[in-house]
Scaffold this motif. Structure first.
Motif, PDB file in Angstrom:
ATOM      1  N   VAL A 165      63.186  52.220  -2.963  1.00  0.00           N
ATOM      2  CA  VAL A 165      63.347  51.147  -3.945  1.00  0.00           C
ATOM      3  C   VAL A 165      64.366  51.541  -5.014  1.00  0.00           C
ATOM      4  O   VAL A 165      64.702  52.719  -5.183  1.00  0.00           O
ATOM      5  CB  VAL A 165      61.994  50.803  -4.609  1.00  0.00           C
ATOM      6  CG1 VAL A 165      60.989  50.334  -3.574  1.00  0.00           C
ATOM      7  CG2 VAL A 165      61.452  52.013  -5.382  1.00  0.00           C
ATOM      8  N   TRP A 166      64.825  50.531  -5.764  1.00  0.00           N
ATOM      9  CA  TRP A 166      65.723  50.765  -6.894  1.00  0.00           C
ATOM     10  C   TRP A 166      65.707  49.544  -7.801  1.00  0.00           C
ATOM     11  O   TRP A 166      65.141  48.494  -7.463  1.00  0.00           O
ATOM     12  CB  TRP A 166      67.130  51.098  -6.429  1.00  0.00           C
ATOM     13  CG  TRP A 166      67.860  50.026  -5.630  1.00  0.00           C
ATOM     14  CD1 TRP A 166      67.348  48.865  -5.121  1.00  0.00           C
ATOM     15  CD2 TRP A 166      69.232  50.056  -5.245  1.00  0.00           C
ATOM     16  NE1 TRP A 166      68.314  48.172  -4.443  1.00  0.00           N
ATOM     17  CE2 TRP A 166      69.493  48.873  -4.508  1.00  0.00           C
ATOM     18  CE3 TRP A 166      70.280  50.939  -5.450  1.00  0.00           C
ATOM     19  CZ2 TRP A 166      70.745  48.582  -3.973  1.00  0.00           C
ATOM     20  CZ3 TRP A 166      71.526  50.643  -4.914  1.00  0.00           C
ATOM     21  CH2 TRP A 166      71.740  49.483  -4.187  1.00  0.00           C
ATOM     22  N   LEU A 216      61.793  46.246  -9.516  1.00  0.00           N
ATOM     23  CA  LEU A 216      62.074  47.081  -8.351  1.00  0.00           C
ATOM     24  C   LEU A 216      62.240  46.207  -7.116  1.00  0.00           C
ATOM     25  O   LEU A 216      61.465  45.272  -6.897  1.00  0.00           O
ATOM     26  CB  LEU A 216      60.922  48.066  -8.106  1.00  0.00           C
ATOM     27  CG  LEU A 216      60.823  49.300  -8.987  1.00  0.00           C
ATOM     28  CD1 LEU A 216      59.663  50.161  -8.502  1.00  0.00           C
ATOM     29  CD2 LEU A 216      62.116  50.101  -8.991  1.00  0.00           C
ATOM     30  N   GLN A 217      63.236  46.538  -6.322  1.00  0.00           N
ATOM     31  CA  GLN A 217      63.393  45.847  -5.059  1.00  0.00           C
ATOM     32  C   GLN A 217      63.716  46.858  -3.962  1.00  0.00           C
ATOM     33  O   GLN A 217      64.093  47.993  -4.237  1.00  0.00           O
ATOM     34  CB  GLN A 217      64.470  44.775  -5.128  1.00  0.00           C
ATOM     35  CG  GLN A 217      65.870  45.269  -5.421  1.00  0.00           C
ATOM     36  CD  GLN A 217      66.841  44.116  -5.646  1.00  0.00           C
ATOM     37  OE1 GLN A 217      66.667  43.304  -6.570  1.00  0.00           O
ATOM     38  NE2 GLN A 217      67.855  44.033  -4.806  1.00  0.00           N
ATOM     39  N   ILE A 224      65.112  44.130   3.149  1.00  0.00           N
ATOM     40  CA  ILE A 224      65.947  44.618   2.055  1.00  0.00           C
ATOM     41  C   ILE A 224      66.059  43.519   0.990  1.00  0.00           C
ATOM     42  O   ILE A 224      66.301  42.359   1.306  1.00  0.00           O
ATOM     43  CB  ILE A 224      67.364  44.982   2.554  1.00  0.00           C
ATOM     44  CG1 ILE A 224      67.296  46.039   3.651  1.00  0.00           C
ATOM     45  CG2 ILE A 224      68.242  45.440   1.398  1.00  0.00           C
ATOM     46  CD1 ILE A 224      66.760  47.367   3.207  1.00  0.00           C
ATOM     47  N   GLY A 225      65.843  43.871  -0.254  1.00  0.00           N
ATOM     48  CA  GLY A 225      65.927  42.899  -1.342  1.00  0.00           C
ATOM     49  C   GLY A 225      64.592  42.326  -1.768  1.00  0.00           C
ATOM     50  O   GLY A 225      64.501  41.706  -2.835  1.00  0.00           O
ATOM     51  N   ASP A 226      63.538  42.530  -0.963  1.00  0.00           N
ATOM     52  CA  ASP A 226      62.202  42.102  -1.399  1.00  0.00           C
ATOM     53  C   ASP A 226      61.857  42.786  -2.721  1.00  0.00           C
ATOM     54  O   ASP A 226      62.125  43.977  -2.906  1.00  0.00           O
ATOM     55  CB  ASP A 226      61.147  42.472  -0.356  1.00  0.00           C
ATOM     56  CG  ASP A 226      61.163  41.556   0.863  1.00  0.00           C
ATOM     57  OD1 ASP A 226      61.846  40.511   0.816  1.00  0.00           O
ATOM     58  OD2 ASP A 226      60.504  41.904   1.857  1.00  0.00           O
ATOM     59  N   VAL A 254      54.851  41.596  -2.299  1.00  0.00           N
ATOM     60  CA  VAL A 254      56.277  41.508  -2.599  1.00  0.00           C
ATOM     61  C   VAL A 254      56.660  40.048  -2.811  1.00  0.00           C
ATOM     62  O   VAL A 254      56.008  39.136  -2.302  1.00  0.00           O
ATOM     63  CB  VAL A 254      57.146  42.123  -1.477  1.00  0.00           C
ATOM     64  CG1 VAL A 254      56.795  43.590  -1.266  1.00  0.00           C
ATOM     65  CG2 VAL A 254      57.000  41.341  -0.171  1.00  0.00           C
ATOM     66  N   GLN A 255      57.736  39.876  -3.562  1.00  0.00           N
ATOM     67  CA  GLN A 255      58.272  38.529  -3.789  1.00  0.00           C
ATOM     68  C   GLN A 255      59.562  38.382  -2.999  1.00  0.00           C
ATOM     69  O   GLN A 255      60.474  39.198  -3.109  1.00  0.00           O
ATOM     70  CB  GLN A 255      58.552  38.297  -5.272  1.00  0.00           C
ATOM     71  CG  GLN A 255      59.079  36.890  -5.564  1.00  0.00           C
ATOM     72  CD  GLN A 255      59.310  36.659  -7.039  1.00  0.00           C
ATOM     73  OE1 GLN A 255      59.063  37.534  -7.867  1.00  0.00           O
ATOM     74  NE2 GLN A 255      59.793  35.478  -7.385  1.00  0.00           N
ATOM     75  N   ARG A 256      59.619  37.313  -2.206  1.00  0.00           N
ATOM     76  CA  ARG A 256      60.816  36.993  -1.434  1.00  0.00           C
ATOM     77  C   ARG A 256      61.181  35.538  -1.746  1.00  0.00           C
ATOM     78  O   ARG A 256      60.485  34.615  -1.340  1.00  0.00           O
ATOM     79  CB  ARG A 256      60.571  37.176   0.058  1.00  0.00           C
ATOM     80  CG  ARG A 256      61.800  36.993   0.934  1.00  0.00           C
ATOM     81  CD  ARG A 256      61.452  37.233   2.397  1.00  0.00           C
ATOM     82  NE  ARG A 256      60.861  38.549   2.606  1.00  0.00           N
ATOM     83  CZ  ARG A 256      60.112  38.872   3.676  1.00  0.00           C
ATOM     84  NH1 ARG A 256      59.867  37.952   4.609  1.00  0.00           N
ATOM     85  NH2 ARG A 256      59.608  40.087   3.783  1.00  0.00           N
TER      86      ARG A 256
END
Length: 379
Positions: free
Chosen positions: A82-83, A106-107, A124-126, A163-165
């Motif tokens: 994550v980052w 964080l995603q 990726i990006g969640d 997670v949020q998508r």
């Protein structure tokens, strides 16, 4: 300005007036054009670094996973990294936000192939919302806090994420992989080097750029993982400490009994102790590391030639780098040893024998009776 300052100014002006200047007028960009190009180049650096790190982690993950039964420590991994925007320097955060749509939350940065994260359908990006029912922090220390929370449940194989998508909140349950309990870190240093410290494997960009294939990358990672798994750092420290202990004993004997034991040679003795065992540890790391990558499904046929190229890289005008040779087996010895190890591995594969390196009588892997869990390691 005093007299001496004025004289220096005149001398500088005379020097400048005597210098020759270019004759052609190269076109120059406007401030707006220069800023646009600066952003473009920074984006290229971001994307290149991201892809290089992803490749290193993706090669390492199956090696760490395939060898968990012969590692002295193990951990549980989700296979996701994550980052957020605080992973970037302040001056580049606006570019990072535009490039990766990244902010305070964080995603997901990387997802390892055939990992719990990939199998669970994460992308990726969640954006991470909660871990085991606890809200995941945002802001400058979010990554640190997230991994701290993971370490607090390091014995639990199963974890639950939300997670949020887009606008959707997605609950995810994962059973984490059991893998070797060491970390892996990528450095932007251009030195052709990789190393281990007993806790992690370190890959430098100079080494990465020298590597020509996934198999060569696996060879380096396996070699460094073997250093950790064979407890070389601990052994090296112990070997180095023996002359120090001897030196202290000599000093005490001199002080209390009036002896005249020469203590000046202790440093030399310590250096000799390192030289005696360092090549043996490197040879063992070559050998065990080759088995480790074979166990993960990598081809070992070209590993010997990679180390041959490394030896050539360390050759200088007066021959071979002395420091490199002092700590590594001789070039022919290393190449032939690796070629024989490859043949040994192929023989075991053909005859469906266990892919385990030969050990001294009475020694088995892992080098502790019961592998213990280490907090951390690969994510």
């Amino acid at each position: 300005m005093n007299r001496y300052g004025f004289i220096l100014f005149l001398l500088f002006a005379l020097i400048l007036s005597g210098c020759m200047s270019p004759d052609a007028e190269a076109p120059r960009g406007t401030e707006a054009e220069l800023e646009k190009e600066r952003r473009t180049q920074i984006e290229m650096v971001f994307n290149t670094n991201l892809e290089e790190e992803r490749r290193i982690l993706s090669i390492a993950y199956p090696i760490f996973k395939a060898n968990v039964d012969i590692c002295p420590v193990f951990g549980y991994a989700t296979g996701l990294y994550v980052w957020n925007k605080y992973n970037f320097e302040r001056k580049n955060r606006s570019i990072a936000k535009r490039t990766f749509n990244i902010g305070e939350t964080l995603q997901i940065k990387h997802i390892m192939p055939d990992s719990p994260a990939e199998r669970a359908g994460l992308q990726i990006g969640d954006r991470l919302v909660s871990l085991n029912g606890k809200d995941i922090n945002k802001g400058r220390y979010a990554e640190r806090d997230y991994y701290k929370d993971l370490r607090s449940i390091y014995r639990d194989e199963k974890i639950n994420l939300v997670v949020q998508r887009g606008v959707n909140m997605i609950p995810i349950s994962m059973v984490r992989d059991k893998i070797c309990g060491y970390g892996i870190k990528y450095s932007q240093k251009m030195e052709i080097n990789a190393f281990a410290d007993g806790y992690a494997v370190y890959m430098q960009r100079g080494m990465y750029r020298f590597i020509e294939s996934d198999e060569e990358l696996a060879t380096v990672i396996g070699h460094e993982l073997a250093h950790n798994s064979m407890l070389h750092i601990d052994k090296f420290k112990w070997n180095s400490s023996i002359p120090i202990i001897a030196g202290i004993a000599a000093e005490l004997a001199n002080a209390f009994y009036g002896t005249d034991i020469d203590t000046d040679s202790i440093d030399t003795l310590q250096g000799y102790t390192r030289l005696i065992y360092a090549p043996s540890f490197e040879r063992e790391a070559d050998y065990v590391g080759l088995y480790m990558i074979a166990r993960a499904g990598f081809d070992t046929s070209k590993s010997a030639n990679f180390w041959r190229r490394m030896s050539a890289e360390h050759a200088g005008e007066s021959g071979v780098d002395v420091e490199f040779l002092n700590s590594h087996p001789s070039n022919p010895d290393r190449f032939i040893s690796l070629e024989k190890a490859h043949k040994e591995i192929m023989h075991k594969k053909r005859h469906s024998l266990p892919l385990l390196p030969k050990m001294e009588e009475g020694k088995t892997l892992p080098l502790v009776e019961t592998p213990y869990v280490r907090k951390g390691g690969m994510r």
